[in-house]
Design a protein around this motif. Structure first.
Motif, short mmCIF file in Angstrom:
data_model
loop_
_atom_site.label_atom_id
_atom_site.label_comp_id
_atom_site.label_asym_id
_atom_site.label_seq_id
_atom_site.Cartn_x
_atom_site.Cartn_y
_atom_site.Cartn_z
N SER A 144 103.24 16.53 145.92
CA SER A 144 102.88 17.83 146.51
C SER A 144 102.89 18.91 145.44
N PRO A 145 102.03 19.92 145.59
CA PRO A 145 102.00 21.01 144.60
C PRO A 145 103.25 21.88 144.70
N LYS A 146 103.55 22.56 143.61
CA LYS A 146 104.68 23.48 143.58
C LYS A 146 104.33 24.74 144.37
N PRO A 147 105.13 25.12 145.39
CA PRO A 147 104.84 26.35 146.13
C PRO A 147 105.02 27.59 145.24
N ILE A 148 104.10 28.52 145.36
CA ILE A 148 104.14 29.77 144.60
C ILE A 148 104.00 30.91 145.62
N LEU A 149 104.98 31.80 145.65
CA LEU A 149 105.00 32.87 146.64
C LEU A 149 104.87 34.23 145.96
N LEU A 150 103.85 35.00 146.37
CA LEU A 150 103.69 36.38 145.90
C LEU A 150 104.32 37.29 146.94
N ASP A 151 105.35 38.01 146.52
CA ASP A 151 106.18 38.76 147.48
C ASP A 151 106.64 40.05 146.81
N ARG A 152 105.69 40.95 146.56
CA ARG A 152 105.99 42.14 145.76
C ARG A 152 106.98 43.09 146.43
N ARG A 153 107.13 42.99 147.75
CA ARG A 153 108.13 43.82 148.44
C ARG A 153 109.44 43.07 148.68
N ASN A 154 109.52 41.86 148.15
CA ASN A 154 110.74 41.04 148.21
C ASN A 154 111.27 40.91 149.65
N ARG A 155 110.37 40.59 150.55
CA ARG A 155 110.75 40.47 151.96
C ARG A 155 111.22 39.07 152.33
N LEU A 156 110.74 38.06 151.62
CA LEU A 156 110.94 36.69 152.06
C LEU A 156 112.39 36.21 152.03
N PRO A 157 113.22 36.63 151.03
CA PRO A 157 114.61 36.15 151.04
C PRO A 157 115.40 36.56 152.28
N HIS A 158 114.90 37.52 153.04
CA HIS A 158 115.62 37.99 154.22
C HIS A 158 115.25 37.21 155.49
N ILE A 159 114.36 36.21 155.34
CA ILE A 159 113.93 35.41 156.49
C ILE A 159 114.56 34.02 156.36
N SER A 160 115.54 33.74 157.17
CA SER A 160 116.30 32.50 157.03
C SER A 160 115.42 31.26 157.18
N GLU A 161 114.37 31.35 158.01
CA GLU A 161 113.49 30.19 158.21
C GLU A 161 112.73 29.80 156.94
N LEU A 162 112.70 30.72 155.97
CA LEU A 162 111.97 30.45 154.73
C LEU A 162 112.88 30.00 153.59
N ASN A 163 114.16 29.84 153.86
CA ASN A 163 115.10 29.47 152.79
C ASN A 163 114.73 28.18 152.10
N SER A 164 114.34 27.18 152.88
CA SER A 164 113.99 25.88 152.30
C SER A 164 112.78 25.99 151.38
N LEU A 165 111.77 26.75 151.82
CA LEU A 165 110.58 26.94 150.99
C LEU A 165 110.91 27.74 149.74
N LEU A 166 111.70 28.79 149.87
CA LEU A 166 112.07 29.62 148.72
C LEU A 166 112.83 28.82 147.68
N ASN A 167 113.69 27.91 148.12
CA ASN A 167 114.52 27.15 147.20
C ASN A 167 113.71 26.24 146.28
N LYS A 168 112.54 25.84 146.73
CA LYS A 168 111.73 24.94 145.91
C LYS A 168 110.48 25.61 145.33
N SER A 169 110.38 26.93 145.48
CA SER A 169 109.17 27.64 145.07
C SER A 169 109.37 28.46 143.81
N ILE A 170 108.24 28.87 143.23
CA ILE A 170 108.23 29.90 142.19
C ILE A 170 107.97 31.22 142.91
#
Length: 259
Positions: A144-170
């Motif tokens: 699988s490709p490496k997930p890459i997240l563009l998040d200029r307002r840094n909103r994603l770390p505050h969404i618990s459902e995205l923790n798994s994706l964030l842990n393996k992403s750039i």
């Protein structure tokens, strides 16, 4: 028979030319020259000097189409960028705050095959928040490709459902970092040689407007209209190929300035 001129230098493996000579292969047919500045015909000259008959380039343009990502990495030191989106026949990619299934299950398999052919897969924060995607190629084989997240307002770390994706992403969360800088860092720091951009609309259109794309795969469901919603991105390019999967028409478009 090889697509690409055999290498004549040491990298992760030894030179292919040494293998050819060691095994007394007397004839070589090749598709295109190697765009790597270390090569560019030097292997062919070396083999000819050592008694190997060489024929080529054969089907040069078709073979160069096969190695576009390799060529860009070698010449520009940047990742090859592929855009992908699915749209309705009236050119919408979805609705605000609502999931809309556009492509059919067989087209989904095609997309997962496409994912398996890229080092990284990139989305923006809006897509991450709306879809909570897995960003893997579970419907196809391979890595699988490496997930890459563009998040200029840094909103994603505050969404618990995205923790798994964030842990393996750039994760890019600096507001001052532009897309070209993101691509440079992906190549130089993370060794990402090819990126599949899957959305959302603003991210896709930004890549188009800044001319940072190489190829686009556009899936159009010819039987679905939704009359309103999020408009599909718009680009101009050269139509390379069209595939038909039931009601879905997949157009592969190349950036004329990058061919």
């Amino acid at each position: 028979y090889v697509t690409l001129e055999p290498c004549n230098h040491y990298g992760k493996t030894g030179p292919c030319t040494e293998f050819i000579l060691r095994h007394k292969i007397t004839k070589l047919v090749f598709g295109c020259f190697d765009p790597n500045p270390l090569m560019q015909g030097k292997s062919i000259a070396f083999l000819q000097q050592n008694g190997v008959q060489t024929i080529g380039p054969i089907e040069d343009q078709k073979c160069r189409n096969l190695i576009q990502a390799f060529t860009k990495r070698n010449r520009e030191k940047k990742p090859f960028v592929t855009l992908k989106w699915a749209q309705t026949k009236d050119f919408y990619i979805g609705k605000e705050n609502e999931k809309v299934k556009i492509s059919n299950p067989i087209s989904d398999i095609y997309v997962h095959k496409l994912r398996s052919e890229h080092d990284g897969i990139l989305i923006g924060s809006e897509t991450a928040l709306r879809d909570l995607p897995l960003l893997n190629n579970r419907h196809w084989s391979g890595t699988s490709p490496k997930p890459i997240l563009l998040d200029r307002r840094n909103r994603l770390p505050h969404i618990s459902e995205l923790n798994s994706l964030l842990n393996k992403s750039i994760h890019f969360n600096k507001p001052e970092q532009n897309l070209e800088q993101v691509l440079d860092e992906l190549f130089a720091v993370h060794q990402i040689g090819s990126v599949l951009v899957e959305g959302g609309q603003q991210i896709l259109q930004s890549f188009i407007d800044q001319n940072l794309w190489d190829e686009a795969h556009i899936i159009t469901n010819r039987s679905l209209s939704i009359t309103s919603g999020i408009k599909a991105p718009f680009l101009l390019g050269q139509l390379f190929k069209t595939l038909q999967i039931k009601a879905d028409s997949i157009q592969i478009v190349q950036n004329l300035e990058k061919i």
